[in-house]
Design a protein around this motif. Structure first.
Motif, PDB file in Angstrom:
ATOM      1  N   THR A 106      41.289  53.846   7.194  1.00 26.68           N
ATOM      2  CA  THR A 106      40.192  53.419   6.054  1.00 26.68           C
ATOM      3  C   THR A 106      40.044  52.038   6.520  1.00 26.68           C
ATOM      4  OG1 THR A 106      41.062  54.711   4.695  1.00 26.68           O
ATOM      5  CG2 THR A 106      39.902  52.986   3.615  1.00 26.68           C
ATOM      6  N   SER A 107      40.736  51.089   6.806  1.00 24.14           N
ATOM      7  CA  SER A 107      40.406  49.690   7.219  1.00 24.14           C
ATOM      8  C   SER A 107      39.359  49.697   8.214  1.00 24.14           C
ATOM      9  CB  SER A 107      41.679  49.060   7.543  1.00 24.14           C
ATOM     10  OG  SER A 107      41.477  47.448   7.760  1.00 24.14           O
ATOM     11  N   ARG A 108      39.522  50.406   9.305  1.00 25.17           N
ATOM     12  CA  ARG A 108      38.740  50.224  10.527  1.00 25.17           C
ATOM     13  C   ARG A 108      37.368  50.704   9.978  1.00 25.17           C
ATOM     14  NH1 ARG A 108      43.035  52.340  13.505  1.00 25.17           N
ATOM     15  NH2 ARG A 108      41.946  54.479  13.496  1.00 25.17           N
ATOM     16  N   LEU A 109      37.147  51.484   9.099  1.00 27.37           N
ATOM     17  CA  LEU A 109      35.892  52.037   8.856  1.00 27.37           C
ATOM     18  C   LEU A 109      35.058  51.208   7.765  1.00 27.37           C
ATOM     19  CD1 LEU A 109      36.492  55.925   8.377  1.00 27.37           C
ATOM     20  CD2 LEU A 109      35.174  54.779  10.241  1.00 27.37           C
ATOM     21  N   GLY A 110      35.975  50.459   7.269  1.00 29.51           N
ATOM     22  CA  GLY A 110      35.520  49.467   6.325  1.00 29.51           C
ATOM     23  C   GLY A 110      35.024  49.936   5.148  1.00 29.51           C
ATOM     24  N   ILE A 111      35.701  51.128   4.883  1.00 28.15           N
ATOM     25  CA  ILE A 111      35.371  51.864   3.490  1.00 28.15           C
ATOM     26  C   ILE A 111      36.450  51.793   2.682  1.00 28.15           C
ATOM     27  CG2 ILE A 111      34.366  54.038   2.697  1.00 28.15           C
ATOM     28  CD1 ILE A 111      33.500  54.988   5.423  1.00 28.15           C
ATOM     29  N   PRO A 112      36.148  51.243   1.207  1.00 25.73           N
ATOM     30  CA  PRO A 112      37.277  51.323   0.291  1.00 25.73           C
ATOM     31  C   PRO A 112      37.589  52.500   0.072  1.00 25.73           C
ATOM     32  CG  PRO A 112      35.462  50.563  -0.580  1.00 25.73           C
ATOM     33  CD  PRO A 112      35.074  50.553   0.866  1.00 25.73           C
ATOM     34  N   SER A 113      38.636  52.670  -0.853  1.00 25.56           N
ATOM     35  CA  SER A 113      39.013  53.929  -1.662  1.00 25.56           C
ATOM     36  C   SER A 113      37.867  54.436  -2.779  1.00 25.56           C
ATOM     37  CB  SER A 113      40.190  53.892  -2.335  1.00 25.56           C
ATOM     38  OG  SER A 113      40.567  55.101  -2.992  1.00 25.56           O
ATOM     39  N   GLY A 114      37.543  55.751  -2.715  1.00 25.96           N
ATOM     40  CA  GLY A 114      36.245  56.051  -3.603  1.00 25.96           C
ATOM     41  C   GLY A 114      35.155  55.458  -2.870  1.00 25.96           C
ATOM     42  N   GLY A 115      34.947  55.304  -1.511  1.00 27.30           N
ATOM     43  CA  GLY A 115      33.792  54.679  -1.185  1.00 27.30           C
ATOM     44  C   GLY A 115      32.433  55.363  -1.071  1.00 27.30           C
ATOM     45  N   ARG A 116      32.932  56.849  -1.042  1.00 24.95           N
ATOM     46  CA  ARG A 116      31.728  57.602  -0.999  1.00 24.95           C
ATOM     47  C   ARG A 116      30.953  57.549  -2.239  1.00 24.95           C
ATOM     48  NH1 ARG A 116      31.734  64.384  -2.025  1.00 24.95           N
ATOM     49  NH2 ARG A 116      29.610  64.748  -1.669  1.00 24.95           N
ATOM     50  N   TRP A 117      31.329  57.594  -3.371  1.00 20.50           N
ATOM     51  CA  TRP A 117      30.509  57.253  -4.501  1.00 20.50           C
ATOM     52  C   TRP A 117      29.788  55.821  -4.711  1.00 20.50           C
ATOM     53  CZ3 TRP A 117      29.228  61.659  -6.442  1.00 20.50           C
ATOM     54  CH2 TRP A 117      30.057  62.788  -6.470  1.00 20.50           C
ATOM     55  N   VAL A 118      30.358  54.784  -4.119  1.00 18.15           N
ATOM     56  CA  VAL A 118      29.935  53.633  -4.083  1.00 18.15           C
ATOM     57  C   VAL A 118      29.034  53.713  -3.103  1.00 18.15           C
ATOM     58  CG1 VAL A 118      30.272  51.201  -3.110  1.00 18.15           C
ATOM     59  CG2 VAL A 118      31.991  52.553  -4.350  1.00 18.15           C
ATOM     60  N   ARG A 119      28.745  54.306  -1.925  1.00 18.98           N
ATOM     61  CA  ARG A 119      27.650  54.274  -0.994  1.00 18.98           C
ATOM     62  C   ARG A 119      26.520  55.480  -1.668  1.00 18.98           C
ATOM     63  NH1 ARG A 119      29.329  52.827   3.847  1.00 18.98           N
ATOM     64  NH2 ARG A 119      27.724  53.629   4.761  1.00 18.98           N
ATOM     65  N   THR A 166      25.928  58.228   6.136  1.00 18.38           N
ATOM     66  CA  THR A 166      26.806  57.587   7.277  1.00 18.38           C
ATOM     67  C   THR A 166      28.114  56.922   6.774  1.00 18.38           C
ATOM     68  OG1 THR A 166      25.825  55.571   7.475  1.00 18.38           O
ATOM     69  CG2 THR A 166      24.829  57.702   8.695  1.00 18.38           C
ATOM     70  N   ARG A 167      28.864  56.363   7.577  1.00 19.03           N
ATOM     71  CA  ARG A 167      29.922  55.482   7.221  1.00 19.03           C
ATOM     72  C   ARG A 167      29.643  54.203   7.796  1.00 19.03           C
ATOM     73  NH1 ARG A 167      35.713  58.627   6.649  1.00 19.03           N
ATOM     74  NH2 ARG A 167      34.853  60.284   5.411  1.00 19.03           N
ATOM     75  N   VAL A 168      28.465  54.000   7.844  1.00 19.80           N
ATOM     76  CA  VAL A 168      28.437  52.508   8.175  1.00 19.80           C
ATOM     77  C   VAL A 168      28.776  51.572   7.263  1.00 19.80           C
ATOM     78  CG1 VAL A 168      26.653  50.800   8.767  1.00 19.80           C
ATOM     79  CG2 VAL A 168      26.334  53.074   9.389  1.00 19.80           C
ATOM     80  N   PRO A 169      29.627  50.574   7.597  1.00 21.01           N
ATOM     81  CA  PRO A 169      29.969  49.422   6.635  1.00 21.01           C
ATOM     82  C   PRO A 169      28.756  48.926   5.819  1.00 21.01           C
ATOM     83  CG  PRO A 169      31.175  49.166   8.580  1.00 21.01           C
ATOM     84  CD  PRO A 169      30.160  50.048   8.882  1.00 21.01           C
ATOM     85  N   LEU A 170      29.033  48.654   4.637  1.00 20.21           N
ATOM     86  CA  LEU A 170      27.803  48.451   3.659  1.00 20.21           C
ATOM     87  C   LEU A 170      27.570  46.736   3.881  1.00 20.21           C
ATOM     88  CD1 LEU A 170      28.828  49.925   0.236  1.00 20.21           C
ATOM     89  CD2 LEU A 170      27.117  50.579   1.931  1.00 20.21           C
ATOM     90  N   ARG A 171      28.662  46.161   4.544  1.00 17.62           N
ATOM     91  CA  ARG A 171      28.271  44.827   4.678  1.00 17.62           C
ATOM     92  C   ARG A 171      27.332  44.673   5.901  1.00 17.62           C
ATOM     93  NH1 ARG A 171      32.945  40.666   5.485  1.00 17.62           N
ATOM     94  NH2 ARG A 171      33.247  41.330   3.492  1.00 17.62           N
ATOM     95  N   ARG A 172      27.388  45.455   6.854  1.00 20.61           N
ATOM     96  CA  ARG A 172      26.468  45.463   8.008  1.00 20.61           C
ATOM     97  C   ARG A 172      25.130  45.950   7.796  1.00 20.61           C
ATOM     98  NH1 ARG A 172      28.814  49.223  12.817  1.00 20.61           N
ATOM     99  NH2 ARG A 172      30.389  47.375  12.690  1.00 20.61           N
ATOM    100  N   LEU A 173      25.025  47.136   6.924  1.00 23.58           N
ATOM    101  CA  LEU A 173      23.912  47.690   6.432  1.00 23.58           C
ATOM    102  C   LEU A 173      22.951  46.546   5.710  1.00 23.58           C
ATOM    103  CD1 LEU A 173      21.919  49.902   6.054  1.00 23.58           C
ATOM    104  CD2 LEU A 173      23.224  50.767   4.158  1.00 23.58           C
ATOM    105  N   PHE A 174      23.582  45.985   4.658  1.00 24.09           N
ATOM    106  CA  PHE A 174      23.031  44.795   3.969  1.00 24.09           C
ATOM    107  C   PHE A 174      22.458  43.857   4.845  1.00 24.09           C
ATOM    108  CE2 PHE A 174      25.879  46.073   0.107  1.00 24.09           C
ATOM    109  CZ  PHE A 174      24.902  46.774  -0.407  1.00 24.09           C
ATOM    110  N   ARG A 175      23.213  43.360   5.802  1.00 29.16           N
ATOM    111  CA  ARG A 175      22.696  42.333   6.811  1.00 29.16           C
ATOM    112  C   ARG A 175      21.626  42.839   7.617  1.00 29.16           C
ATOM    113  NH1 ARG A 175      27.371  41.275   8.699  1.00 29.16           N
ATOM    114  NH2 ARG A 175      27.419  42.562  10.686  1.00 29.16           N
ATOM    115  N   ALA A 176      21.692  43.977   7.951  1.00 28.93           N
ATOM    116  CA  ALA A 176      20.443  44.659   8.632  1.00 28.93           C
ATOM    117  C   ALA A 176      19.371  44.625   8.035  1.00 28.93           C
ATOM    118  CB  ALA A 176      20.806  45.979   9.367  1.00 28.93           C
ATOM    119  N   LEU A 177      19.479  45.229   6.579  1.00 26.15           N
ATOM    120  CA  LEU A 177      18.069  45.164   5.843  1.00 26.15           C
ATOM    121  C   LEU A 177      17.629  43.907   5.565  1.00 26.15           C
ATOM    122  CD1 LEU A 177      19.303  47.941   3.377  1.00 26.15           C
ATOM    123  CD2 LEU A 177      17.432  48.072   5.099  1.00 26.15           C
TER     124      LEU A 177
END
Length: 201
Positions: free
Chosen positions: A22-35, A120-131
């Motif tokens: 979970t830590s390597r993917l950068g997705i917290p618990s319950g991350g699916r609904w967050v995404r 996807t499971r792209v870390p949200l921080r990376r996605l926000f930075r790209a956007l």
């Protein structure tokens, strides 16, 4: 019995592996609904931008007046969503219409970001930075495009306007959109490579 088994050494190590993944993917618990929530927020932002496209065009014109008046000869003025270029007492202007606004360039990128976030499971921080970088680049490219259209219209008349608006301006817009898409897609490819990389002991 179940509680005793969960407290055993092997199962504790298994739980540890799960936490590490979970830590390597950068997705917290319950991350699916967050995404999914983030994806819906991107869609809502795209709809909001389209709803306010006239305001955004006016804002672009005001920004253009500010910097074009510093770098172009003559005088640049703004009237609503229009840019007016006065050079040697000869004035010509262009309007930042919905089709020329950066809004129509940002919306597809936000929708792509929504897909990346939701599917996807792209870390949200990376996605926000790209956007963020993608939107900034698109705004910059569109300002350059508006300056090119306004300048060629002032000095070359209707033929210059048609050339810069239809050909050169469209080419710049395509470059801006392509670069923005590349940033967002690359953020997803980076996550795929991370998944495939073997874990070190």
């Amino acid at each position: 019995m179940g509680a005793d088994r969960m407290s055993s050494g092997p199962n504790l190590s298994t739980d540890g592996v799960k936490v590490a993944r979970t830590s390597r993917l950068g997705i917290p618990s319950g991350g699916r609904w967050v995404r999914i929530t983030v994806a819906l927020a991107f869609v809502a932002a795209a709809a909001l931008i389209l709803w306010n496209v006239s305001f955004i065009g006016t804002l672009e014109a005001k920004i253009g007046v500010w910097w074009m008046d510093l770098v172009l000869p003559g005088k640049i003025a703004g009237i609503g969503n229009s840019l007016v270029y006065n050079f040697e007492n000869h004035a010509r202007g262009v309007r930042v219409t919905a089709e020329c606004s950066v809004a129509v360039l940002i919306v597809p990128v936000l929708l792509l970001g929504a897909l990346v976030s939701g599917l996807t499971r792209v870390p949200l921080r990376r996605l926000f930075r790209a956007l963020l970088v993608a939107v900034a680049v698109q705004c910059l490219v569109n300002q350059i495009r508006l300056a090119l259209i306004l300048t060629t219209y002032q000095f070359f008349g209707r033929s210059g306007f048609d050339l810069s608006h239809v050909l050169v301006g469209s080419f710049l817009s395509i470059i801006g959109v392509a670069f923005a898409f590349l940033l967002v897609v690359k953020s997803g490819r980076g996550e795929v490579r991370a998944k495939r990389r073997p874990a070190h002991a």
